[in-house]
Design a protein around this motif. Structure first.
Motif, PDB file in Angstrom:
ATOM      1  N   GLY A  70       0.845  -1.203   0.000  1.00 13.06           N
ATOM      2  CA  GLY A  70       0.000   0.000   0.000  1.00 13.06           C
ATOM      3  C   GLY A  70       0.875   1.246   0.000  1.00 13.06           C
ATOM      4  N   ASP A  71       0.229   2.422  -0.044  1.00 20.04           N
ATOM      5  CA  ASP A  71       1.003   3.659   0.096  1.00 20.04           C
ATOM      6  C   ASP A  71       1.520   3.747   1.522  1.00 20.04           C
ATOM      7  OD1 ASP A  71       0.584   5.200  -2.519  1.00 20.04           O
ATOM      8  OD2 ASP A  71      -1.432   4.520  -2.005  1.00 20.04           O
ATOM      9  N   VAL A  72       0.634   3.371   2.456  1.00 18.57           N
ATOM     10  CA  VAL A  72       0.930   3.493   3.879  1.00 18.57           C
ATOM     11  C   VAL A  72       0.350   2.271   4.588  1.00 18.57           C
ATOM     12  CG1 VAL A  72       0.412   4.876   5.930  1.00 18.57           C
ATOM     13  CG2 VAL A  72       0.794   6.024   3.752  1.00 18.57           C
ATOM     14  N   SER A  73       1.069   1.758   5.586  1.00 18.43           N
ATOM     15  CA  SER A  73       0.532   0.699   6.449  1.00 18.43           C
ATOM     16  C   SER A  73       0.727   1.112   7.897  1.00 18.43           C
ATOM     17  CB  SER A  73       1.257  -0.626   6.224  1.00 18.43           C
ATOM     18  OG  SER A  73       0.757  -1.294   5.095  1.00 18.43           O
ATOM     19  N   CYS A  74      -0.316   0.910   8.705  1.00 16.31           N
ATOM     20  CA  CYS A  74      -0.263   1.340  10.112  1.00 16.31           C
ATOM     21  C   CYS A  74      -0.340   0.147  11.061  1.00 16.31           C
ATOM     22  CB  CYS A  74      -1.417   2.279  10.411  1.00 16.31           C
ATOM     23  SG  CYS A  74      -1.354   3.788   9.430  1.00 16.31           S
ATOM     24  N   PHE A  75       0.575   0.115  12.022  1.00 10.98           N
ATOM     25  CA  PHE A  75       0.577  -0.928  13.050  1.00 10.98           C
ATOM     26  C   PHE A  75       0.126  -0.362  14.395  1.00 10.98           C
ATOM     27  CE2 PHE A  75       3.846  -2.619  10.117  1.00 10.98           C
ATOM     28  CZ  PHE A  75       3.374  -3.914   9.964  1.00 10.98           C
ATOM     29  N   SER A  76      -0.375  -1.250  15.230  1.00 10.40           N
ATOM     30  CA  SER A  76      -0.664  -0.902  16.626  1.00 10.40           C
ATOM     31  C   SER A  76       0.234  -1.753  17.509  1.00 10.40           C
ATOM     32  CB  SER A  76      -2.119  -1.220  16.964  1.00 10.40           C
ATOM     33  OG  SER A  76      -2.277  -1.270  18.375  1.00 10.40           O
ATOM     34  N   PHE A  77       0.823  -1.110  18.518  1.00 10.54           N
ATOM     35  CA  PHE A  77       1.622  -1.849  19.513  1.00 10.54           C
ATOM     36  C   PHE A  77       0.927  -1.793  20.869  1.00 10.54           C
ATOM     37  CE2 PHE A  77       5.357   0.176  16.996  1.00 10.54           C
ATOM     38  CZ  PHE A  77       5.178  -0.704  15.935  1.00 10.54           C
ATOM     39  N   HIS A  78      -0.396  -1.840  20.830  1.00  7.29           N
ATOM     40  CA  HIS A  78      -1.170  -1.818  22.068  1.00  7.29           C
ATOM     41  C   HIS A  78      -0.897  -3.090  22.881  1.00  7.29           C
ATOM     42  CE1 HIS A  78      -4.919  -2.212  24.523  1.00  7.29           C
ATOM     43  NE2 HIS A  78      -4.611  -0.942  24.744  1.00  7.29           N
ATOM     44  N   ALA A  79      -1.056  -2.967  24.190  1.00  5.35           N
ATOM     45  CA  ALA A  79      -0.771  -4.074  25.119  1.00  5.35           C
ATOM     46  C   ALA A  79      -1.438  -5.387  24.718  1.00  5.35           C
ATOM     47  CB  ALA A  79      -1.200  -3.668  26.520  1.00  5.35           C
ATOM     48  N   THR A  80      -2.574  -5.323  24.052  1.00  2.87           N
ATOM     49  CA  THR A  80      -3.309  -6.551  23.711  1.00  2.87           C
ATOM     50  C   THR A  80      -2.873  -7.173  22.385  1.00  2.87           C
ATOM     51  OG1 THR A  80      -4.995  -5.209  22.661  1.00  2.87           O
ATOM     52  CG2 THR A  80      -5.397  -5.860  24.949  1.00  2.87           C
ATOM     53  N   LYS A  81      -1.943  -6.563  21.699  1.00  3.49           N
ATOM     54  CA  LYS A  81      -1.563  -7.063  20.383  1.00  3.49           C
ATOM     55  C   LYS A  81      -0.401  -8.074  20.476  1.00  3.49           C
ATOM     56  CE  LYS A  81      -4.738  -4.632  18.619  1.00  3.49           C
ATOM     57  NZ  LYS A  81      -5.008  -3.290  18.223  1.00  3.49           N
ATOM     58  N   VAL A  82      -0.120  -8.748  19.368  1.00  2.00           N
ATOM     59  CA  VAL A  82       0.956  -9.745  19.314  1.00  2.00           C
ATOM     60  C   VAL A  82       2.275  -9.159  19.823  1.00  2.00           C
ATOM     61  CG1 VAL A  82       2.436 -11.030  17.699  1.00  2.00           C
ATOM     62  CG2 VAL A  82      -0.051 -11.110  17.461  1.00  2.00           C
ATOM     63  N   PHE A  83       2.506  -7.901  19.484  1.00  2.00           N
ATOM     64  CA  PHE A  83       3.716  -7.202  19.905  1.00  2.00           C
ATOM     65  C   PHE A  83       3.292  -5.876  20.526  1.00  2.00           C
ATOM     66  CE2 PHE A  83       6.629  -3.757  18.836  1.00  2.00           C
ATOM     67  CZ  PHE A  83       7.766  -4.184  19.502  1.00  2.00           C
ATOM     68  N   ASN A  84       3.829  -5.534  21.693  1.00  2.00           N
ATOM     69  CA  ASN A  84       3.414  -4.273  22.303  1.00  2.00           C
ATOM     70  C   ASN A  84       4.572  -3.419  22.783  1.00  2.00           C
ATOM     71  OD1 ASN A  84       3.616  -4.009  25.467  1.00  2.00           O
ATOM     72  ND2 ASN A  84       3.200  -6.174  25.065  1.00  2.00           N
ATOM     73  N   SER A  85       4.290  -2.108  22.846  1.00  2.00           N
ATOM     74  CA  SER A  85       5.180  -1.151  23.509  1.00  2.00           C
ATOM     75  C   SER A  85       4.337  -0.424  24.580  1.00  2.00           C
ATOM     76  CB  SER A  85       5.766  -0.161  22.498  1.00  2.00           C
ATOM     77  OG  SER A  85       4.736   0.608  21.899  1.00  2.00           O
ATOM     78  N   ILE A  86       3.540  -1.200  25.301  1.00  2.00           N
ATOM     79  CA  ILE A  86       2.537  -0.749  26.273  1.00  2.00           C
ATOM     80  C   ILE A  86       1.379  -0.140  25.482  1.00  2.00           C
ATOM     81  CG2 ILE A  86       2.029   0.517  28.401  1.00  2.00           C
ATOM     82  CD1 ILE A  86       5.109   0.639  28.878  1.00  2.00           C
ATOM     83  N   GLU A  87       1.529   1.123  25.065  1.00  2.00           N
ATOM     84  CA  GLU A  87       0.699   1.714  24.015  1.00  2.00           C
ATOM     85  C   GLU A  87       1.702   2.115  22.942  1.00  2.00           C
ATOM     86  OE1 GLU A  87      -2.726   2.914  23.708  1.00  2.00           O
ATOM     87  OE2 GLU A  87      -3.480   2.882  25.771  1.00  2.00           O
ATOM     88  N   GLY A  88       1.259   2.093  21.712  1.00  2.00           N
ATOM     89  CA  GLY A  88       2.173   2.521  20.655  1.00  2.00           C
ATOM     90  C   GLY A  88       1.623   2.179  19.293  1.00  2.00           C
ATOM     91  N   GLY A  89       2.223   2.762  18.300  1.00  2.00           N
ATOM     92  CA  GLY A  89       1.820   2.480  16.930  1.00  2.00           C
ATOM     93  C   GLY A  89       2.881   2.996  15.981  1.00  2.00           C
ATOM     94  N   ALA A  90       2.715   2.679  14.704  1.00  2.00           N
ATOM     95  CA  ALA A  90       3.700   3.124  13.728  1.00  2.00           C
ATOM     96  C   ALA A  90       3.076   3.234  12.345  1.00  2.00           C
ATOM     97  CB  ALA A  90       4.877   2.169  13.691  1.00  2.00           C
ATOM     98  N   VAL A  91       3.627   4.150  11.569  1.00  2.00           N
ATOM     99  CA  VAL A  91       3.218   4.328  10.177  1.00  2.00           C
ATOM    100  C   VAL A  91       4.407   3.917   9.306  1.00  2.00           C
ATOM    101  CG1 VAL A  91       2.419   5.968   8.438  1.00  2.00           C
ATOM    102  CG2 VAL A  91       1.794   6.313  10.856  1.00  2.00           C
ATOM    103  N   CYS A  92       4.169   3.025   8.352  1.00  2.00           N
ATOM    104  CA  CYS A  92       5.210   2.597   7.414  1.00  2.00           C
ATOM    105  C   CYS A  92       4.904   3.161   6.036  1.00  2.00           C
ATOM    106  CB  CYS A  92       5.250   1.077   7.306  1.00  2.00           C
ATOM    107  SG  CYS A  92       5.443   0.268   8.886  1.00  2.00           S
TER     108      CYS A  92
END
Ligand SMILES: *Cc1c(COP(=O)(O)O)cnc(C)c1O
Length: 370
Positions: free
Chosen positions: A172-194
Motif C-alpha cells: 500500500g502507500d501506507v501501512s499502520c501498526f498498533s503496539f497496544h498491550a493486547t496485540k501480538v507485539f506491544n510497547s505498552i501503548e504505541g503504533g507506527a506508520v510505514c
C-alpha cells in the motif's frame, strides 16, 4: 475457579526492562523523539522490512494522522468488520466512510464489491488485515492504480507477518501498526506508520503532525496533534522486539492445539491458512453456524463466561451500526459482515496460554452442542 482472559500482554523480565531504561536517569530524556525512540525505530525498520517508519503514541493516531498527512477529502472505502479505530480515523478527518462488504472466508475487504463503490468523490481505500488475514493486496493495488486512489492499510493485526516474502508493512502507500498491550507485539501503548521512499514529503508532514504541526522553534504551519511515543514505551518495544519471534512460535503451538480439537467440527468455521503468508497467530476466531453446530455464538460465549473464560465477540457490533453514527449507514449493504459479526467469537490466545487450558476451553465449547 481459574480465570482466563482473552489475552495477556507479553512482557520482558523486569531486569531486562530496568536495564533498558537505566540510562534515562542520566539523560533525563523522557519523550520528544529521544535515543530510545530512535533505536526502536531503527530496529523496527530492520525487523519489519520497510523503508520508513514513524512511531506514534498508538495505532489509532497512526491511522488518523496518516489520513491527515495525505491531505485527503471526500470518500474513503473501508469495511465495518473492524475495531472502532479504523472508521473513527476516517470520520475524525472529516472524510466520509463508504462501507464495502467482507469476504466470508478471510473477513477482509471483498474486492469483487470494491469497484462498484468508487465514485468521483472517492480519494482512498482503507482495508484491514483482519485477525492477521492478509487482504487481497493485488486486486486492491490494481483497482487503486486504475482510479488513482491512495491505499492505507490498517495492519494493526499483522505485526511480524510477511506476504510473498516481503514485510506486510511495505504494501500500500501506507501501512499502520498498533503496539497496544493486547496485540501480538506491544510497547505498552504505541503504533507506527510505514511508507516507501517515494513518500518522503508525506513522512515530513506526518512527523510534524504528531508534534502539534511545529516546523521550527518559531513556526507552526499545520494543525497537528500530540502523538509522540515516549521513551518508556519505546524501551518496552525494544525489549519485547528481542522476544517477539519466540512469542509468535509459542502462539503457533497454542493455535495448533486449538485446531486439533476444532478442525472439521460441523458448523464451525476456523481462520483460513493463507498461501504466501507467514502468519503471526494473532487471534483465534471461530464462526458458529448454530443450525449445524447446535449452539449459538452467544450461548457459547455465556457458557465460557460461566467457567471464568473470557472470549470476545470481536468484531461485534459492526462499526457502521455504532450509536454515534445515528443510523446513517445502510447495514443491508454489508450483509456478509453482519452475518459473521453475529456468529464470531475469538477464543483466548496468548503465548503463555497452557495447552491444558486450551483443552479445557475446547471441551467447554464442544459440550455446548448438548
Ligand atoms: C488495535 C487496533 C487499532 C488501534 O490501535 P491502538 O493502538 O489501540 O490505538 C486499529 N485498528 C485495529 C484493527 C485494531 O485492532
Amino acid at each position: 475457579m481459574k480465570k482466563i482472559l482473552v489475552t495477556q500482554s507479553s512482557m520482558p523480565s523486569l531486569d531486562e526492562y530496568v536495564e533498558e531504561i537505566k540510562d534515562m536517569w542520566d539523560t533525563h530524556w523522557l519523550t520528544n523523539m529521544g535515543p530510545k525512540h530512535k533505536k526502536f525505530q531503527e530496529e523496527l525498520i530492520q525487523y519489519l522490512g520497510v523503508e520508513n517508519i514513524d512511531l506514534m503514541t498508538n495505532g489509532h493516531m497512526a491511522l488518523e494522522l496518516s489520513l491527515q498527512a495525505l491531505n485527503l477529502s471526500g470518500e474513503v472505502i473501508t469495511t465495518p468488520f473492524t475495531f472502532a479505530s479504523t472508521t473513527h480515523a476516517i470520520v475524525r478527518n472529516g472524510l466520509d466512510p463508504v462501507f464495502c462488504d467482507i469476504d466470508p472466508v478471510t473477513y477482509t475487504m471483498d474486492t469483487t464489491k470494491l469497484e462498484s463503490l468508487i465514485t468521483d468523490k472517492t480519494c482512498a481505500i482503507m482495508p484491514v488485515h483482519v485477525y492477521g488475514n492478509v487482504c487481497n493486496i493485488e486486486e486492491i493495488d490494481r483497482i487503486a492504480k486504475k482510479y488513482g486512489l491512495k491505499v492505507i492499510y490498517d495492519a494493526a493485526h499483522t505485526f511480524g507477518e510477511t506476504y510473498k516474502g516481503k514485510g506486510i508493512g511495505s504494501y500500500g502507500d501506507v501501512s499502520c501498526f498498533s503496539f497496544h498491550a493486547t496485540k501480538v507485539f506491544n510497547s505498552i501503548e504505541g503504533g507506527a506508520v510505514c511508507f516507501g521512499d517515494d513518500l518522503k514529503d508525506f513522512g515530513l508532514d506526518l512527523y510534524r503532525l504528531k508534534n502539534f504541526g511545529i516546523r521550527g522553534t518559531e513556526v507552526v504551519d499545520a494543525v497537528g496533534a500530540n502523538a509522540k511515543m515516549n521513551e518508556f514505551c519505546a524501551a518496552m518495544g525494544i525489549c519485547n522486539l528481542r522476544h517477539v519471534d519466540e512469542e509468535i512460535e509459542k502462539r503457533r503451538v497454542v493455535v495448533e492445539r486449538y485446531r486439533s480439537h476444532l478442525e472439521g467440527v460441523e458448523g464451525l468455521q476456523l481462520n483460513p491458512i493463507q498461501k504466501d503468508v507467514k502468519p503471526n497467530y494473532a487471534y483465534f476466531p471461530v464462526v458458529f453456524d448454530d443450525k449445524v453446530f447446535g449452539a449459538t455464538r452467544n450461548e457459547v460465549f455465556e457458557k465460557l463466561a460461566e467457567h471464568g473464560i473470557g472470549a470476545r465477540k470481536y468484531f461485534y457490533p459492526l462499526t457502521n451500526s455504532f450509536e454515534c453514527f445515528h443510523g446513517k449507514y445502510d447495514l443491508d449493504k454489508t450483509p456478509v459482515a453482519r452475518h459473521i459479526s453475529n456468529r464470531v467469537l475469538t477464543l483466548p490466545l496468548y503465548a503463555d496460554l497452557s495447552l491444558e487450558d486450551v483443552n479445557r476451553i475446547c471441551d467447554i465449547v464442544l459440550k455446548c452442542r448438548g
